[in-house]
Structure formats: C-alpha cells, structure tokens
Scaffold this active site. Structure first.
Site, mmCIF file in Angstrom:
data_model
loop_
_atom_site.group_PDB
_atom_site.id
_atom_site.type_symbol
_atom_site.label_atom_id
_atom_site.label_comp_id
_atom_site.label_asym_id
_atom_site.label_seq_id
_atom_site.Cartn_x
_atom_site.Cartn_y
_atom_site.Cartn_z
ATOM 1 N N ALA A 9 1.032 -1.115 0.083
ATOM 2 C CA ALA A 9 0.214 0.068 0.006
ATOM 3 C C ALA A 9 0.936 1.254 -0.069
ATOM 4 O O ALA A 9 1.960 1.280 0.743
ATOM 5 C CB ALA A 9 -1.034 0.052 1.146
ATOM 6 N N SER A 10 0.358 2.307 -0.693
ATOM 7 C CA SER A 10 1.299 3.410 -0.812
ATOM 8 C C SER A 10 1.627 4.125 0.391
ATOM 9 O O SER A 10 2.784 4.498 0.737
ATOM 10 C CB SER A 10 0.703 4.426 -1.789
ATOM 11 O OG SER A 10 0.417 3.883 -3.018
ATOM 12 N N THR A 11 0.619 4.137 1.531
ATOM 13 C CA THR A 11 0.878 5.170 2.604
ATOM 14 C C THR A 11 0.592 4.498 3.939
ATOM 15 O O THR A 11 -0.086 3.214 3.886
ATOM 16 C CB THR A 11 0.068 6.311 2.475
ATOM 17 O OG1 THR A 11 -1.467 5.824 2.634
ATOM 18 C CG2 THR A 11 0.156 7.227 1.110
ATOM 19 N N GLN A 14 -3.014 3.475 4.655
ATOM 20 C CA GLN A 14 -3.839 2.397 4.042
ATOM 21 C C GLN A 14 -3.274 1.232 4.329
ATOM 22 O O GLN A 14 -2.149 0.991 4.895
ATOM 23 C CB GLN A 14 -3.223 2.630 2.343
ATOM 24 C CG GLN A 14 -3.772 3.728 1.708
ATOM 25 C CD GLN A 14 -3.134 4.157 0.430
ATOM 26 O OE1 GLN A 14 -2.254 3.538 -0.118
ATOM 27 N NE2 GLN A 14 -4.057 4.716 -0.546
#
Length: 207
Positions: A9-11, A14
């Site tokens: 997940a990017s961040t 998330q």
C-alpha cells in the site's frame, strides 16, 4: 511450487494487508498455498522497497511472485522497472497477478512442458510490460490532475495543504535522533524515504 505473495500500500494510512485473503484464496483455488508473504507500505514508484528486496533475495528459481495486480509491483519509471524486471527474470521468478489471466497458467504448467512454458512466458511478458506501462501512466495522470486541482484551489485561496500527521512526524524525528539511516527510519515508521527526507530537512531548518 513455492508461492511468495507481495502486498503493498502506498501510505501508512492504507491497509497493505487488504488483499491478503484474496491472494490466499486464489492460490487455494489453484491447489496451491502461499508459502511466504511480504508486506509493506511504500510507494510503487520507489525501487528500493525493503520487503520487495527481501523477497527477491529469498527467491529461488521456479518460485511464483503473486500480486493482486501489476501496479502493486511497480508504478516506476521505465529505467527502474527494467532493472526490477531483469532481477526478477534472473532469479527465475514467475509473476502471477490476480487481474492478469494470462499469468494464471503459470500455476498449472509443469516444468517438463518446455514448449508451453516458453510460449506462456512470451505472451505473459508482453502483457506484464503493458500493465506496468499502464500503471505508470495512471500514476502520472493522477499526479497531474492533483497538481491541477491544487493550482486551482490556490488561485481561489481555498488550498490549505495536506494535514500533518503529527504522530508520524514525531516517530520519524525520534528514529532520526537515534541515528537510524533514512531507509531504516522509513521502514520502522512505515512511510516512504521521501517523507523521511522532508521531515529531516524541516528539523534541520529549525535547528
């Protein structure tokens, strides 16, 4: 067959484990099990992702690299993607993505079926390259739309900027104060190296 699943997940906000059940169910539907799972919160545009690098280090010839979609593996620039793909190929890994049907056959082809394996490899590599290019283009378009939206909001005086995650900033500052490197700090804080560098620069400006 040894299946290594990769979840990203990017961040930190998330849930990187969101697709874990889907990957395990997919493997079970093909009479297989996920033997090892690698999970991290990092941008798909970055090449130096700790868990992805660990997966590549652990991998052996014939292993399957299972992902939800190719964009979980890469949203990188072409040069970085080429380097990653070369490493994957040199390790003898086979990429299987839930949203790429041509890759699913890799779970059913026997090692002795050389002709089918080679044909599958050629077709699947073409599709993977296409999906990687689409993932990168999607990333660039979203960034462009975001920049346009910010510019418009700024011109109208409505832009306030992204809210600061005070807990994350505090954690990063503490890790940096403990003399951890940029990558180690990003890994422990669950954020990107870019975020760590921004926070470090802010601290240095205030000191």
């Amino acid at each position: 067959m040894f299946i290594r699943s990769y979840l990203r997940a990017s961040t930190i906000e998330q849930d990187a484990n969101r697709a874990n059940d889907a990957l395990e169910q997919f493997a079970a539907d093909h009479g297989q099990v996920v033997a090892s799972t690698y999970t991290e919160n990092a941008s798909g545009t970055e090449a130096n992702r700790s868990e992805l690098l660990r997966l590549l280090k652990d991998a052996r010839k014939g292993d399957v690299l299972l992902v939800e979609s190719i964009d979980r593996l890469s949203r990188m620039e072409d040069s970085d993607w080429r380097m990653l793909k070369t490493t994957i190929d040199s390790k003898g890994l086979r990429i299987v993505a839930l949203d790429l049907p041509t890759s699913h056959l890799a779970l059913r082809v026997t090692q002795g079926d050389e002709f089918t394996s080679r044909m599958l490899g050629a077709i699947n590599n073409m599709m993977i390259e296409m999906m990687a290019a689409i993932a990168r283009k999607d990333y660039q378009q979203r960034r462009e739309r975001q920049a346009q939206g910010i510019a418009k909001a700024k011109s109208s005086g409505a832009y306030k900027g992204r809210p600061i995650d005070s807990d994350l900033h505090k954690r990063v500052r503490e890790l940096l104060a403990a003399n951890l490197g940029i990558r180690a700090t990003a890994r422990h804080a669950g954020c990107s190296t870019t975020t760590v560098l921004k926070i470090r620069d802010q601290v240095q400006q205030l000191s």
